[in-house]
Design a protein around this motif. Structure first.
Motif, short mmCIF file in Angstrom:
data_model
loop_
_atom_site.label_atom_id
_atom_site.label_comp_id
_atom_site.label_asym_id
_atom_site.label_seq_id
_atom_site.Cartn_x
_atom_site.Cartn_y
_atom_site.Cartn_z
N TRP A 23 0.85 -1.20 0.00
CA TRP A 23 0.00 0.00 0.00
C TRP A 23 0.88 1.25 0.00
N ASN A 24 0.38 2.28 -0.61
CA ASN A 24 1.11 3.54 -0.67
C ASN A 24 1.24 4.15 0.74
N PHE A 25 2.48 4.53 1.11
CA PHE A 25 2.77 5.07 2.45
C PHE A 25 1.90 6.29 2.76
N ASP A 26 1.87 7.24 1.84
CA ASP A 26 1.13 8.49 2.08
C ASP A 26 -0.37 8.22 2.19
N THR A 27 -0.88 7.38 1.32
CA THR A 27 -2.32 7.09 1.33
C THR A 27 -2.72 6.42 2.64
N SER A 28 -1.90 5.44 3.09
CA SER A 28 -2.22 4.73 4.34
C SER A 28 -2.30 5.71 5.50
N ILE A 29 -1.30 6.57 5.60
CA ILE A 29 -1.25 7.53 6.72
C ILE A 29 -2.43 8.49 6.65
N LEU A 30 -2.68 9.03 5.48
CA LEU A 30 -3.74 10.04 5.36
C LEU A 30 -5.12 9.43 5.58
N LEU A 31 -5.31 8.19 5.12
CA LEU A 31 -6.61 7.54 5.31
C LEU A 31 -6.87 7.28 6.80
N ALA A 32 -5.88 6.66 7.48
CA ALA A 32 -6.06 6.36 8.91
C ALA A 32 -6.22 7.65 9.70
N ALA A 33 -5.39 8.66 9.39
CA ALA A 33 -5.48 9.93 10.12
C ALA A 33 -6.83 10.60 9.86
N GLY A 34 -7.30 10.50 8.63
CA GLY A 34 -8.59 11.11 8.28
C GLY A 34 -9.74 10.48 9.04
N ILE A 35 -9.71 9.15 9.18
CA ILE A 35 -10.81 8.48 9.89
C ILE A 35 -10.77 8.81 11.38
N VAL A 36 -9.56 8.78 11.97
CA VAL A 36 -9.45 9.15 13.39
C VAL A 36 -9.90 10.59 13.60
N LEU A 37 -9.49 11.45 12.68
CA LEU A 37 -9.88 12.86 12.78
C LEU A 37 -11.41 12.98 12.75
N ALA A 38 -12.03 12.27 11.83
CA ALA A 38 -13.48 12.39 11.68
C ALA A 38 -14.20 11.97 12.96
N TYR A 39 -13.85 10.81 13.53
CA TYR A 39 -14.65 10.38 14.68
C TYR A 39 -14.30 11.11 15.98
N THR A 40 -13.05 11.57 16.13
CA THR A 40 -12.76 12.35 17.34
C THR A 40 -13.28 13.79 17.21
N PHE A 41 -13.26 14.31 16.00
CA PHE A 41 -13.78 15.66 15.75
C PHE A 41 -15.28 15.70 16.06
N LEU A 42 -15.98 14.65 15.63
CA LEU A 42 -17.43 14.64 15.80
C LEU A 42 -17.83 14.36 17.24
N GLY A 43 -17.33 13.28 17.78
CA GLY A 43 -17.84 12.83 19.08
C GLY A 43 -16.92 13.07 20.26
N GLY A 44 -15.76 13.71 20.05
CA GLY A 44 -14.86 14.02 21.14
C GLY A 44 -14.36 12.78 21.88
N LEU A 45 -14.16 12.95 23.18
CA LEU A 45 -13.59 11.85 23.97
C LEU A 45 -14.51 10.63 24.01
N THR A 46 -15.82 10.84 24.07
CA THR A 46 -16.73 9.69 24.12
C THR A 46 -16.55 8.84 22.87
N SER A 47 -16.45 9.49 21.72
CA SER A 47 -16.27 8.76 20.48
C SER A 47 -14.94 7.99 20.50
N ALA A 48 -13.90 8.65 20.99
CA ALA A 48 -12.60 7.96 21.08
C ALA A 48 -12.71 6.77 22.03
#
Lengths: 605, 63
Positions: free
Chosen positions: A153-178
């Motif tokens: 898998w592409n290094f940049d894509t893997s990092i950005l995808l995982a970071a994007g998903i973590v960002l989305a769920y912590t941004f939305l639901g904060g600590l409870t979501s985490a």
């Protein structure tokens, strides 16, 4: 060596992504105040905070790093759990949580402000914020590199995808979501790795088969025959065990200083307990976490050990690491004992592509690949998707843990504390979300510069030795000695960190070159291993901080008894235990956990 | 919090377990699907499905 993933593998990965994002979306409607976002409104039951407590720590450094250490050091790696975590987890639950939770502090640095002063809080907040984004960056780097190596898998894509998903769920639901996702990730990691251990043990003939197969490796490395399969027996002398440390350095450095410094003061884990819905639940959080933690060596260390013992031809696809992977090195072994590298590939010279060799002439193995190679070796399509999802979950839970701790410390301790105090609550809620985006962006940047160490765990232990090792002295004195002053704590912490840096600068592990491994102030002390150096650096840091804090405190004025109510032992009214049933009592849980841990140490002695 | 975490977890593990179980059934007997002789997708898929259903049951009972 990259396996081709089937549709079922992708389906499982996508299913996981959909659920973690879905949890964030559903929880968004419950986030109305900054306390909802940063502390889950202090409304989470103990079993959830307990599993999140353990899962936030169950990042890449745990799953990959402990597998690597399992392959490198054998069952002695369990010291990171049975003396390097459980006693400290019991201690924080029984003795320290009443002060953290009872003080109503919103973060660990804020407790330091209440107990000591602003400068001590600022020092802790800044160093902690830096460390969390660094850890997150290391974790992301490891993930990108691993997925590239394993699956192409592409290094940049893997990092950005995982970071994007973590960002989305912590941004939305904060600590409870985490926290909710950490619980889901916990079960996913357990369910994803348990069959690996089951299949590996079946292949090598159980524990006794593993013992006999690792015997040859021990003797060829000049160690006693059972050095990789007994945890304490060879701890008398550093030269007799693979970690290269004697029992005193291990118990004091890892079991006391580093372990208590991390588990009792690190906001990443303490934040989970602070989100609990009552004092009793907060105290039970680390104790509930201690039960699975106690059993994790079987889940994360054994795969690493098994990777050295399984036969390269035994899996569902060929995973021999090329010609050097099954090198026989029986010249120095007793008759009948020959060593193989199992399915762990050699570390290659980046310029020539040839396998690296150590001072003895043995091939240097890429231990970080031990657990991932086991996944590819044993898991057919379908289960491989589950195993990879578990791996992704471990990276993402660690990242989310770091980001939620970072955004809280940034917003409450640094932004509200020093940049813009007195703003409406909604402003801090917005700042929390901005800090979440910024924290992940900095982590991604850090991922690209965190690339120098082979064993991630060794590196993190080194960072923890500098920053965390002195901390426990500050907290222990702060919570149990009312005379400890703000000046004492601040100067003690600085002295402890300097002590760590100086000790690291004058010492060097055998075979290492001067530089990032130490010796930059001259090589006055030589250690048999990097971990031994790290543990002793931690001991020096703790001792320095402890002594300097006491001396400076005695020369300066401490806060009055009224100001220290609820913050220090002896000035805090003892609480009646409100547990309804015996198994909810923290003391009962502590006795059970400690007894079981002693038993495990005895069984694998 | 209004969401019982056992419900989304139960749903996810039920779907995941069912996927593995069905895939394990469809590929049963094919080479490379039974490490150390165990049809692992089938066995582990069933276990995960049951685990997911238990979580859903616990979440519904707590309502």
């Amino acid at each position: 060596m990259a396996p081709t993933l089937q549709w079922i593998d992708y389906a499982i990965i996508l299913l996981y992504f959909a659920f973690v994002l879905g949890i964030g979306v559903v929880l968004r409607r419950y986030v109305r105040t900054s306390e909802d976002f940063f502390l889950s409104g202090r409304s989470i039951p103990a079993w959830v905070t307990g599993l999140a407590f353990i899962s936030a720590n169950l990042g890449a450094q745990e799953v990959i790093g402990m597998g690597a250490s399992g392959a490198k050091y054998g069952i002695a790696t369990s010291h990171f759990y049975w003396i390097g975590a459980i006693p400290a987890m019991v201690f924080i639950g029984i003795f320290m949580m009443p002060f953290y939770y009872g003080s109503r502090a919103r973060s660990v640095p804020e407790y330091l402000k209440l107990r000591f002063d602003e400068k001590t809080r600022a020092l802790n907040a800044v160093s902690f914020a830096a460390m969390t984004v660094l850890s997150s960056g290391v974790s992301m780097y490891a993930m990108g590199k691993l997925l590239n190596l394993l699956l192409g898998w592409n290094f940049d894509t893997s990092i950005l995808l995982a970071a994007g998903i973590v960002l989305a769920y912590t941004f939305l639901g904060g600590l409870t979501s985490a926290i909710y996702n950490e619980v889901l990730q916990f079960f996913l990691i357990v369910l994803g790795f348990a069959p690996l251990v089951f299949l590996g043990l079946r292949e090598v003939g159980g524990w006794s088969g593993l013992v006999s197969r690792l015997a040859a490796r021990a003797t060829s490395n000049g160690l006693p025959v059972d050095a990789y399969t007994r945890s304490w027996a060879h701890m008398g002398h550093a030269a007799d065990n693979p970690i290269g440390i004697e029992w005193f350095g291990l118990v004091m450095g890892l079991g006391f200083v580093l372990s208590f410094g991390y588990w009792c003061t690190d906001f990443l884990v303490v934040q989970r307990a602070m989100a609990a819905n009552s004092m009793s639940a907060a105290r039970r959080t680390p104790l509930i976490a201690a039960f699975p933690k106690m059993l994790f060596p079987f889940l994360v260390i054994l795969p690493g050990m098994l990777a050295l013992a399984v036969h390269p031809a035994s899996g569902v696809r060929a995973t021999g690491g090329g010609p050097p992977a099954a090198v026989t090195q029986d010249a120095s072994s007793p008759a009948g004992l020959t060593e193989s590298n199992g399915i762990v590939p050699p570390k290659l010279d980046p310029t020539t592509g040839a396998p690296l060799r150590d001072l003895r002439g043995n091939i240097v193995l890429d231990y970080d690949l031990a657990t991932p190679m086991m996944l590819i070796h044993f898991f057919p399509a379908g289960l491989l998707g589950l195993g990879l999802t578990a791996l992704l979950a471990s990276f993402m839970s660690g990242m989310a843990g770091n980001v939620t701790a970072f955004n809280t410390v940034w917003t409450y301790d640094l932004y509200q504390g020093y940049i813009r105090p007195g703003a409406p609550d909604s402003h801090y809620l917005t700042m929390g979300r901005v800090a979440t985006v910024a924290g992940i962006a900095i982590s991604v940047a850090a991922a690209y510069v965190a690339a120098a160490f082979n064993n991630i765990m060794d590196f993190l232990q080194l960072v923890f030795a500098f920053v965390n090792a002195p901390l426990f002295a500050t907290f222990a004195l702060g919570m149990f000695w009312k005379r400890a002053s703000g000046h004492g704590a601040f100067v003690g912490l600085i002295a402890g960190m300097l002590g760590a840096a100086i000790h690291h600068g004058i010492s060097l592990p055998v075979g290492a070159s001067v530089g990032v491994k130490g010796g930059y102030l001259g090589t006055w002390v030589t250690f048999p291993s990097e971990l031994a150096q790290t543990f002793w650096t931690a001991i020096v840091a703790w001792m320095t901080c402890f002594v300097v804090t006491i001396l400076v405190s005695l020369m300066t004025t401490a806060k009055s008894a009224e100001q220290l109510q609820g913050l220090v032992h002896g000035l805090t009214p003892s609480m009646a235990d409100q547990s309804r049933v015996w198994y909810e009592r923290p003391a009962v849980l502590a006795v059970i956990v400690l007894s079981a841990t002693v038993l495990l140490n005895v069984v694998f002695f | 919090m209004g969401l019982d975490v056992r419900m989304p977890m139960g749903l996810m593990f039920s779907v995941l377990g069912a996927l593995l179980l069905v895939y394990g059934g469809l590929t049963l007997g094919r080479p490379g699907t039974a490490p150390t002789g165990v049809p692992i997708n089938l066995v582990w898929g069933l276990f995960i499905l049951l685990f997911g259903l238990v979580l859903i049951f616990l979440a519904r009972r707590a309502r």
